[in-house]
Design a protein around this motif. Structure first.
Motif, mmCIF file in Angstrom:
data_model
loop_
_atom_site.group_PDB
_atom_site.id
_atom_site.type_symbol
_atom_site.label_atom_id
_atom_site.label_comp_id
_atom_site.label_asym_id
_atom_site.label_seq_id
_atom_site.Cartn_x
_atom_site.Cartn_y
_atom_site.Cartn_z
ATOM 1 N N GLY A 9 0.815 -1.203 0.000
ATOM 2 C CA GLY A 9 0.000 0.000 0.000
ATOM 3 C C GLY A 9 0.853 1.259 0.000
ATOM 4 O O GLY A 9 2.082 1.205 0.074
ATOM 5 N N LEU A 18 -1.205 0.696 -8.033
ATOM 6 C CA LEU A 18 -0.468 0.031 -6.971
ATOM 7 C C LEU A 18 -0.651 -1.470 -7.139
ATOM 8 O O LEU A 18 -1.677 -1.921 -7.668
ATOM 9 C CB LEU A 18 -0.987 0.430 -5.584
ATOM 10 N N VAL A 117 -4.086 2.030 1.671
ATOM 11 C CA VAL A 117 -4.040 2.687 0.361
ATOM 12 C C VAL A 117 -4.738 4.029 0.497
ATOM 13 O O VAL A 117 -5.896 4.091 0.925
ATOM 14 C CB VAL A 117 -4.740 1.822 -0.710
#
Length: 121
Positions: A9, A18, A117
């Motif tokens: 993250g 990501l 995140v």
């Protein structure tokens, strides 16, 4: 208690990408390989929600909110599952968790710490 370990993250710009990783260091390969794996996420004040899952035969399923943007995969040789997240949006901000699933699709393991995140504003 078996616990999976999430990582990958971070802080990302909207529209960015990501890749999250989910490792099972305490699970032997013969146990990991037949497991169905799922990614979940939880935002403050909200229930934990299922984001994506992958079976032992690599069939996948996604929440409507991430279809076309997220891809779940697994590498059995590494006892690891991944969540590739593209075109990230503000609403994807959450703590992401992974777990194995029972035959009735219930999470089996003790929840790990997750990986955060966050979309940059």
């Amino acid at each position: 208690q078996v616990q999976l370990v999430e990582s990958g993250g971070g802080l990302v710009q909207p529209g960015g990408s990501l890749r999250l990783s989910c490792r099972a260091p305490r699970m032997i390969t013969n146990v990991f390989n037949p497991k169905h794996i799922a990614w979940y996420r939880q935002s403050p004040g909200k229930e934990r929600e299922l984001v994506a899952s992958i079976t032992s035969t690599r069939a996948t399923n996604y929440a409507d909110s991430v279809k076309g943007r997220f891809t779940i995969s697994r590498d059995n040789s590494r006892k690891t599952a991944y969540l590739q997240m593209n075109n990230l949006k503000a609403e994807d901000t959450a703590t992401y968790y992974c777990n194995t699933l029972s035959a009735t699709n219930e999470p089996q393991c003790t929840w790990g710490q997750g990986t955060q995140v966050t979309m940059a504003s």
